[in-house]
Motif scaffolding. Sequence first.
Motif, mmCIF file in Angstrom:
data_model
loop_
_atom_site.group_PDB
_atom_site.id
_atom_site.type_symbol
_atom_site.label_atom_id
_atom_site.label_comp_id
_atom_site.label_asym_id
_atom_site.label_seq_id
_atom_site.Cartn_x
_atom_site.Cartn_y
_atom_site.Cartn_z
ATOM 1 N N ASN A 143 0.783 -1.248 0.000
ATOM 2 C CA ASN A 143 0.000 0.000 0.000
ATOM 3 C C ASN A 143 0.807 1.286 0.000
ATOM 4 O OD1 ASN A 143 -2.647 -1.350 0.240
ATOM 5 N ND2 ASN A 143 -1.741 -2.036 2.160
ATOM 6 N N SER A 144 2.131 1.179 0.128
ATOM 7 C CA SER A 144 2.955 2.387 0.125
ATOM 8 C C SER A 144 4.389 2.013 -0.218
ATOM 9 C CB SER A 144 2.935 3.066 1.496
ATOM 10 O OG SER A 144 3.600 2.248 2.451
ATOM 11 N N GLY A 145 5.176 3.022 -0.549
ATOM 12 C CA GLY A 145 6.595 2.815 -0.814
ATOM 13 C C GLY A 145 7.300 2.294 0.427
ATOM 14 N N THR A 146 6.879 2.793 1.587
ATOM 15 C CA THR A 146 7.473 2.348 2.851
ATOM 16 C C THR A 146 7.318 0.839 3.034
ATOM 17 O OG1 THR A 146 7.128 4.470 3.948
ATOM 18 C CG2 THR A 146 7.256 2.549 5.371
ATOM 19 N N GLU A 147 6.132 0.353 2.796
ATOM 20 C CA GLU A 147 5.908 -1.094 2.916
ATOM 21 C C GLU A 147 6.762 -1.875 1.923
ATOM 22 O OE1 GLU A 147 1.989 -3.062 3.121
ATOM 23 O OE2 GLU A 147 1.220 -1.019 3.260
ATOM 24 N N CYS B 202 19.641 9.427 0.872
ATOM 25 C CA CYS B 202 18.605 8.677 0.164
ATOM 26 C C CYS B 202 17.463 8.410 1.139
ATOM 27 C CB CYS B 202 19.140 7.351 -0.383
ATOM 28 S SG CYS B 202 20.067 7.549 -1.925
ATOM 29 N N TYR B 203 16.254 8.381 0.611
ATOM 30 C CA TYR B 203 15.076 8.139 1.442
ATOM 31 C C TYR B 203 14.389 6.870 0.970
ATOM 32 C CZ TYR B 203 10.540 8.922 3.725
ATOM 33 O OH TYR B 203 9.401 8.794 4.481
ATOM 34 N N HIS B 204 14.073 6.006 1.913
ATOM 35 C CA HIS B 204 13.408 4.750 1.556
ATOM 36 C C HIS B 204 12.146 4.538 2.386
ATOM 37 C CE1 HIS B 204 16.947 3.957 -0.831
ATOM 38 N NE2 HIS B 204 17.716 4.101 0.233
ATOM 39 N N GLY B 205 11.458 5.636 2.704
ATOM 40 C CA GLY B 205 10.265 5.515 3.520
ATOM 41 C C GLY B 205 10.629 5.536 4.999
ATOM 42 N N HIS B 206 9.623 5.296 5.871
ATOM 43 C CA HIS B 206 9.864 5.522 7.296
ATOM 44 C C HIS B 206 10.028 4.237 8.103
ATOM 45 C CE1 HIS B 206 5.781 4.557 8.676
ATOM 46 N NE2 HIS B 206 5.385 5.070 7.528
ATOM 47 N N VAL C 128 19.416 1.440 -2.840
ATOM 48 C CA VAL C 128 19.802 2.746 -3.380
ATOM 49 C C VAL C 128 18.682 3.321 -4.238
ATOM 50 C CG1 VAL C 128 20.939 1.710 -5.432
ATOM 51 C CG2 VAL C 128 21.676 3.964 -4.626
ATOM 52 N N GLU C 129 18.511 4.618 -4.156
ATOM 53 C CA GLU C 129 17.711 5.315 -5.165
ATOM 54 C C GLU C 129 18.657 5.475 -6.359
ATOM 55 O OE1 GLU C 129 15.287 8.964 -4.095
ATOM 56 O OE2 GLU C 129 16.462 8.812 -2.292
ATOM 57 N N PRO C 130 18.413 4.776 -7.457
ATOM 58 C CA PRO C 130 19.377 4.860 -8.558
ATOM 59 C C PRO C 130 19.564 6.302 -9.041
ATOM 60 C CG PRO C 130 17.385 3.651 -9.217
ATOM 61 C CD PRO C 130 17.304 3.855 -7.753
ATOM 62 N N PHE D 41 17.104 -1.687 -6.068
ATOM 63 C CA PHE D 41 16.860 -0.343 -6.596
ATOM 64 C C PHE D 41 15.529 0.150 -6.042
ATOM 65 C CE2 PHE D 41 19.420 0.148 -10.840
ATOM 66 C CZ PHE D 41 20.607 0.084 -10.112
ATOM 67 N N ASP D 42 15.586 1.227 -5.289
ATOM 68 C CA ASP D 42 14.357 1.843 -4.811
ATOM 69 C C ASP D 42 13.894 2.831 -5.884
ATOM 70 O OD1 ASP D 42 12.275 3.122 -3.622
ATOM 71 O OD2 ASP D 42 13.349 3.685 -1.782
ATOM 72 N N GLU D 43 12.967 2.359 -6.696
ATOM 73 C CA GLU D 43 12.464 3.157 -7.819
ATOM 74 C C GLU D 43 11.067 3.716 -7.522
ATOM 75 O OE1 GLU D 43 13.668 3.192 -11.506
ATOM 76 O OE2 GLU D 43 14.702 1.261 -11.665
ATOM 77 N N VAL D 44 10.819 4.003 -6.244
ATOM 78 C CA VAL D 44 9.505 4.532 -5.878
ATOM 79 C C VAL D 44 9.233 5.857 -6.611
ATOM 80 C CG1 VAL D 44 8.126 5.461 -3.964
ATOM 81 C CG2 VAL D 44 9.308 3.292 -3.689
ATOM 82 N N ILE D 45 10.283 6.669 -6.774
ATOM 83 C CA ILE D 45 10.109 7.896 -7.575
ATOM 84 C C ILE D 45 10.487 7.666 -9.037
ATOM 85 C CG2 ILE D 45 11.149 10.164 -8.070
ATOM 86 C CD1 ILE D 45 10.880 10.912 -5.219
ATOM 87 N N GLY E 19 6.328 2.530 -6.220
ATOM 88 C CA GLY E 19 5.242 3.215 -5.517
ATOM 89 C C GLY E 19 4.832 4.414 -6.352
ATOM 90 N N LYS E 20 4.309 5.434 -5.709
ATOM 91 C CA LYS E 20 3.984 6.692 -6.384
ATOM 92 C C LYS E 20 3.300 6.500 -7.740
ATOM 93 C CE LYS E 20 6.826 9.237 -3.284
ATOM 94 N NZ LYS E 20 8.156 9.141 -2.747
ATOM 95 N N ILE E 21 4.012 6.615 -8.859
ATOM 96 C CA ILE E 21 3.341 6.602 -10.163
ATOM 97 C C ILE E 21 2.485 5.344 -10.379
ATOM 98 C CG2 ILE E 21 3.738 6.418 -12.673
ATOM 99 C CD1 ILE E 21 5.917 8.507 -12.395
HETATM 100 C C1 LIG Z 1 8.373 8.367 -1.379
HETATM 101 C C2 LIG Z 1 9.456 7.367 -1.315
HETATM 102 C C3 LIG Z 1 9.385 6.247 -0.493
HETATM 103 C C4 LIG Z 1 8.266 6.048 0.483
HETATM 104 O O1 LIG Z 1 7.036 5.887 -0.136
HETATM 105 P P1 LIG Z 1 5.709 6.181 0.709
HETATM 106 O O2 LIG Z 1 4.615 5.797 -0.228
HETATM 107 O O3 LIG Z 1 5.749 7.642 1.040
HETATM 108 O O4 LIG Z 1 5.754 5.329 1.916
HETATM 109 C C5 LIG Z 1 10.385 5.303 -0.569
HETATM 110 N N1 LIG Z 1 11.421 5.460 -1.401
HETATM 111 C C6 LIG Z 1 11.536 6.522 -2.210
HETATM 112 C C7 LIG Z 1 12.689 6.623 -3.152
HETATM 113 C C8 LIG Z 1 10.560 7.528 -2.179
HETATM 114 O O5 LIG Z 1 10.711 8.597 -2.945
#
Ligand SMILES: *Cc1c(COP(=O)(O)O)cnc(C)c1O
Length: 434
Positions: free
Chosen positions: A121-125, A149-153, A211-213, A244-248, A272-274
């Motif tokens: 349900n989210s990028g964090t998960e 780099c951010y990978h959710g909480h 990593v966020e590529p 690869f954290d490709e959430v964005i 995630g996201k898109i």
């Molecule tokens: C936004 C983001 C997350 C977290 O996704 P959420 O849906 O906010 O939990 C994880 N990784 C990256 C690279 C993000 O940009």
Amino acid sequence: MAEGKVKALQSSKFWFMEARKSIPGGVNSPVRAFQAVGGEPFFVKRAYGSKIVDVEDHEYIDFVGSYGPLILGHAHPAIVRAIQEQVTHGTSYGAPTPLEVELANLVKTAMPSIDLVRFVNSGTEATMSAVRVARAFTKRKKILKFEGCYHGHGDSFLSKAGSGLATLGISASPGVPEEVAALTLNVPYNNLDAVRKIFEKEGKEIAAVIVEPIPANMGVILPHGAFLSGLREVTREYEALLIFDEVISGFRLAPGGAQEFVGVRPDLTTLGKIIGGGLPVGAYGGRSDVMSLVAPLGPVYQAGTLSGNPLAMRAGIEMLRQLQMPGFHKSLDETTHRFVEALRITVKRRNWPITINHIGSMLTVFFTGKPVIDYASAKTSDTKAYAKFFHEMLRRGIFIAPSQFEAMFISSAHTINDLSKTADAAEQILEKMY
Ligand SMILES: *Cc1c(COP(=O)(O)O)cnc(C)c1O
């Protein structure tokens, strides 16, 4: 008096006051509170295309795009129609649907590194689950991430992280046990030597590199030539997994994400996201031998009451279909490129201490004259100058992220007029600032 009361009820100020009585800081995600730039957030009434409208009927050209998902802009007619059609058939079943299979197949076709994919349900998960599987597969405990780099909480990711933590200057979150934090190693992005050194010392204990590529949560940063392929080599050598954290970046830079863009194949990918088309979705997937460990196929537990939610799946399917239109990314990237070049030329001519990082349809205007290649250099930005720039833009009807350490997202809904208005406003503001 009655009129005064009605006015008050329509103001963002009123709603922020009310919100703070019942929601921590008045917001459900920290950056939204405008803390880093000062002032108070506007409260949103509605949004359409490239525009977002507050409760006082002020209209802004929106470059936040909900922090990434809205590559088609707000309330895209095809997505709205898809959600409307689906909602009449129910909103959640707790049983599988053909929609999930369809979206999984679209993801797999777009990203050949993915054999099996699980929706959450989210990028964090997605990132939490990917790390769990990586630990189970390698039977190791540590993970390596990159500063900024951010990978959710998830607990494992809240050290030296980007996004809201960079914005608020939080380097480690209270509430995360030291024992958990100690399993997360951090090195500077773009520094392959640092990666090799840490692997020489602790490589046999590292389950995965995440990593966020193309990092976008310390502002946009570009990977140096051999950095990502270097990560691929090192992880292979030490039998650690590459995530690869490709959430964005997934579906934003290319249909196949950053991995297509840079030609490096990770073991696992988080999304995630898109892919949610603006509804809450995440996904993680990758090699079948690794993903086969996920329950009920394997022993690694991960579940979700609303996972594979039919509304979100339907929105995601429509989104990915739209992005498959021939030339979609090319045209969006070219529009963005022209916008960025105009800004760059102005900045260069005036010799302003500003660095613009840009790739595809995302960019960050850093208030520093130095190249920005990692978290340390991103942090040399003058965040006070950014705050001033932010508020002046807002006053002119342009909404950019209320933090230096985020990206500006261009969508296909942005018109040439939106972008030229924005470039002109930026020039006028910077002219006054310097
Ligand atoms: C936004 C983001 C997350 C977290 O996704 P959420 O849906 O906010 O939990 C994880 N990784 C990256 C690279 C993000 O940009």
